[in-house]
Design a protein around this motif. Structure first.
Motif, PDB file in Angstrom:
ATOM      1  N   UNK A  36     -50.352 -70.520  60.299  1.00 55.21           N
ATOM      2  CA  UNK A  36     -48.900 -70.427  60.397  1.00 55.21           C
ATOM      3  C   UNK A  36     -48.209 -71.275  59.337  1.00 55.21           C
ATOM      4  N   UNK A  37     -48.719 -72.483  59.109  1.00 60.99           N
ATOM      5  CA  UNK A  37     -48.084 -73.378  58.140  1.00 60.99           C
ATOM      6  C   UNK A  37     -48.124 -72.818  56.727  1.00 60.99           C
ATOM      7  N   UNK A  38     -49.102 -71.986  56.455  1.00 63.21           N
ATOM      8  CA  UNK A  38     -49.149 -71.392  55.118  1.00 63.21           C
ATOM      9  C   UNK A  38     -47.990 -70.421  54.892  1.00 63.21           C
ATOM     10  N   UNK A  39     -47.383 -69.916  55.986  1.00 66.00           N
ATOM     11  CA  UNK A  39     -46.239 -69.018  55.838  1.00 66.00           C
ATOM     12  C   UNK A  39     -44.897 -69.705  55.931  1.00 66.00           C
ATOM     13  N   UNK A  40     -44.898 -71.015  56.242  1.00 64.87           N
ATOM     14  CA  UNK A  40     -43.630 -71.733  56.384  1.00 64.87           C
ATOM     15  C   UNK A  40     -42.813 -71.744  55.100  1.00 64.87           C
ATOM     16  N   UNK A  41     -43.393 -71.972  53.929  1.00 61.89           N
ATOM     17  CA  UNK A  41     -42.568 -71.957  52.707  1.00 61.89           C
ATOM     18  C   UNK A  41     -41.789 -70.654  52.536  1.00 61.89           C
ATOM     19  N   UNK A  42     -42.383 -69.535  52.911  1.00 66.85           N
ATOM     20  CA  UNK A  42     -41.650 -68.276  52.823  1.00 66.85           C
ATOM     21  C   UNK A  42     -40.438 -68.253  53.739  1.00 66.85           C
ATOM     22  N   UNK A  43     -40.617 -68.798  54.958  1.00 66.96           N
ATOM     23  CA  UNK A  43     -39.493 -68.844  55.883  1.00 66.96           C
ATOM     24  C   UNK A  43     -38.384 -69.737  55.340  1.00 66.96           C
ATOM     25  N   UNK A  44     -38.781 -70.891  54.807  1.00 64.86           N
ATOM     26  CA  UNK A  44     -37.792 -71.808  54.244  1.00 64.86           C
ATOM     27  C   UNK A  44     -37.054 -71.151  53.081  1.00 64.86           C
ATOM     28  N   UNK A  45     -37.781 -70.389  52.267  1.00 61.11           N
ATOM     29  CA  UNK A  45     -37.138 -69.716  51.145  1.00 61.11           C
ATOM     30  C   UNK A  45     -36.111 -68.691  51.612  1.00 61.11           C
ATOM     31  N   UNK A  46     -36.473 -67.942  52.651  1.00 56.09           N
ATOM     32  CA  UNK A  46     -35.523 -66.940  53.175  1.00 56.09           C
ATOM     33  C   UNK A  46     -34.275 -67.618  53.710  1.00 56.09           C
ATOM     34  N   UNK A  47     -34.464 -68.730  54.442  1.00 53.36           N
ATOM     35  CA  UNK A  47     -33.311 -69.458  54.975  1.00 53.36           C
ATOM     36  C   UNK A  47     -32.428 -69.983  53.847  1.00 53.36           C
ATOM     37  N   UNK A  48     -33.052 -70.509  52.773  1.00 51.02           N
ATOM     38  CA  UNK A  48     -32.276 -71.050  51.652  1.00 51.02           C
ATOM     39  C   UNK A  48     -31.469 -69.950  50.960  1.00 51.02           C
TER      40      UNK A  48
ATOM     41  N   UNK B 142     -55.742 -75.149  66.338  1.00 54.76           N
ATOM     42  CA  UNK B 142     -55.648 -75.813  65.035  1.00 54.76           C
ATOM     43  C   UNK B 142     -55.705 -74.797  63.903  1.00 54.76           C
ATOM     44  N   UNK B 143     -56.617 -73.815  64.035  1.00 52.98           N
ATOM     45  CA  UNK B 143     -56.715 -72.806  62.976  1.00 52.98           C
ATOM     46  C   UNK B 143     -55.449 -71.931  62.960  1.00 52.98           C
ATOM     47  N   UNK B 144     -54.950 -71.580  64.174  1.00 48.83           N
ATOM     48  CA  UNK B 144     -53.728 -70.761  64.233  1.00 48.83           C
ATOM     49  C   UNK B 144     -52.576 -71.507  63.559  1.00 48.83           C
ATOM     50  N   UNK B 145     -52.468 -72.827  63.831  1.00 47.82           N
ATOM     51  CA  UNK B 145     -51.394 -73.621  63.233  1.00 47.82           C
ATOM     52  C   UNK B 145     -51.535 -73.683  61.717  1.00 47.82           C
ATOM     53  N   UNK B 146     -52.781 -73.821  61.220  1.00 49.58           N
ATOM     54  CA  UNK B 146     -52.983 -73.873  59.770  1.00 49.58           C
ATOM     55  C   UNK B 146     -52.553 -72.560  59.116  1.00 49.58           C
TER      56      UNK B 146
END
Length: 516
Positions: free
Chosen positions: A161-173, A155-159
């Motif tokens: 990881x989710x904090x870095x998801x917006x950066x990934x989405x930005x790179x993809x965009x 659960x902590x690892x997932x939390x």
């Protein structure tokens, strides 16, 4: 819709799918990297904690929980992990973040750590799924006194990881936006290059073009590109067959014969004879111009291999016929002489005359049929002796001539030796006392053919030119002899050269292996 418009839509769809898939794969990779980083971190913490002296001392104390619970919690808070559990040798927890779990069996595997090495695993324990490492704890005397288990929950690892998801989405965009701009620029350029034609129009043009290429009975090559780096733009099936190229796929410029590559840079040819490894080709080439600017070269190829073969056989038959005619004429003269001598009552002189003439000819026949294993080669040498004599040239087959069975077809042997002798006879005509000397022998694992004559000879440069296209010092377009010889020699991995010390000698050396 034009090709450019369709390509734009297709590119946008493809780029979107690629960007999304790349983003997902990147996320999966980041998740895996997070797991690996967590596993390394908890391993380092567990090993370091197990080496603290107070840990082994606390496990040896009468009340391990009282001695170690507070210390374990300090380590957990300081390292940011979810649990630091200390276990006695029997596998019973002596510390735990949840006090109620103290004294219960450890819900993981400690047995692999008894070997002395830390053990990592992903396991669902009392706090849920987690990545944990169990490290053994040893007393000063080396006895195993317990284990340290350090872990971080999924659960902590997932939390994290989710904090870095917006950066990934930005790179993809951003990648998708750049791809869209690039697709638009490519589409606009393609629209100009295709003149706005739609796929049906382009398909019909290609079908007609392809049908014409396949229906042409001659080989066709079209060269394009600048003079310093020409390329093969078009090559039809017949050209691939004649040049021994792959049946499909692009043709690298360097794989073409050198004489054809010369035509790509502006050279023109009219019914020129070119030789490849296996074929005799008649070549024509023309420059292609557009607005008074050369944009390429068209080369056509016609196969004359079979024609040249038939002409060669015809020349051989004609030569044999001429030799037989000469022999018949000479034999008739000799027979008439012998008959006249007998009529004059000079029988002994007639017998001596007939025997002497027969012995010379029979000696050569016996020597060649014994020394040369291939009958066709023996017959060729015998025939060339008579043919040379008719042309006023003395042809000598040296006593060194001896050749056993060789892995070379009889036709290639006849082409090799016959053409070398023909060229030597032609070259010897201008000498005051014309002669030709032939040696066919075997030296170790190499067949050597040496043909010397009384002519002026050829320099290595002239020989190289003759080997490429068929060179002749005569005015008429002949001179394929040496080129055909070079073709045979190259086909069998040999070399053709002149002897520097004897300018009028041509030597062919062909490896024949050790089994001959």
């Amino acid at each position: 819709m034009s090709v450019a418009g369709r390509l734009l839509i297709l590119q946008l769809v493809v780029f979107t799918v690629v960007a999304v898939v790349a983003g997902v794969l990147f996320a999966v990779d980041e998740r895996r990297d997070a797991d690996d980083a967590t596993r390394r971190a908890v391993t380092e913490i567990a090993v370091t904690t197990a080496q603290f002296p107070e840990i082994s001392e606390g496990l040896d104390s009468p009340d391990p929980t009282a001695a170690l619970q507070e210390r374990a919690e300090e380590i957990r808070e300081a390292t940011g992990t979810d649990f630091v559990v200390i276990v006695d040798p029997a596998g019973i927890r002596v510390t735990h973040p949840v006090v109620e779990q103290i004294g219960l069996p450890y819900t993981g595997h400690v047995e692999p750590a008894r070997s002395g090495q830390p053990y990592s695993e992903t396991y669902t324990g009392s706090l849920g799924p987690s990545i944990r490492t169990v490290a053994p704890v040893y007393a000063d005397d080396g006895d195993l006194v317990g284990f340290v288990s350090v872990g971080v929950t999924r659960q902590r690892i997932a939390e994290n990881f989710l904090r870095g998801v917006p950066g990934i989405v930005g790179i993809v965009a951003v990648g998708l936006a750049v791809s869209a701009v690039g697709a638009y620029l490519v589409s606009r350029r393609l629209r100009r290059q295709t003149l706005g034609l739609n796929p049906d129009q382009l398909r019909r043009m290609y079908e007609h073009h392809d049908a014409v290429l396949h229906s042409i009975g001659e080989g066709l090559l079209v060269f394009g590109g600048p003079d310093d780096s020409p390329r093969v733009d078009v090559v039809n099936d017949e050209a691939r067959r004649l040049l021994g190229l792959p049946p499909a796929g692009p043709v690298p410029f360097d794989t073409l014969p050198e004489t054809l590559r010369d035509l790509a840079t502006g050279g023109e040819a009219r019914d020129e004879v070119h030789l490849t490894r296996d074929r005799v080709l008649v070549v024509n080439s023309d420059a292609v111009t557009w607005n008074d600017r050369r944009i390429g070269t068209v080369v056509t190829l016609r196969d004359h291999t079979e024609l040249r073969s038939v002409l060669g056989e015809l020349d051989s038959v004609r030569g044999f016929a001429e030799a037989l005619r000469a022999q018949a004429h000479e034999s008739a003269n000799r027979l008439h002489t012998i008959v006249t001598m007998v009529e004059l009552g000079r029988q002994e002189e007639a017998v001596a005359f007939a025997t002497r003439e027969l012995a010379v000819s029979q000696n050569l026949i016996d020597r060649l049929t014994t020394a040369v294993h291939e009958p066709a080669l023996s017959a060729l040498l015998l025939g060339k002796v008579d043919e040379a004599a008719e042309h006023g040239v003395e042809l000598t087959v040296t006593d060194d001539t001896a050749l056993g069975p060789v892995p070379i077809p009889a036709g290639d042997l006849v082409t090799l030796v016959g053409n070398l002798i023909d060229n030597a006879i032609d070259a010897a005509h201008d000498a005051d006392e014309p002669w030709v000397e032939v040696t066919v022998r075997q030296e170790d694992s190499t067949m050597i053919v040496e043909v010397a004559d009384s002519g002026p000879g050829m320099s290595p440069e002239v020989l190289a030119r003759a080997m490429q296209r068929g060179y002749s010092t005569k005015s008429e377009q002949r001179g394929l002899g040496l080129a055909l010889v070079a073709q045979v020699v190259a086909r069998h991995g040999g070399v053709l050269r002149t002897e520097p010390s004897l300018g009028a000698m041509v030597i062919a050396e062909i490896p024949i292996g050790d089994e001959t």
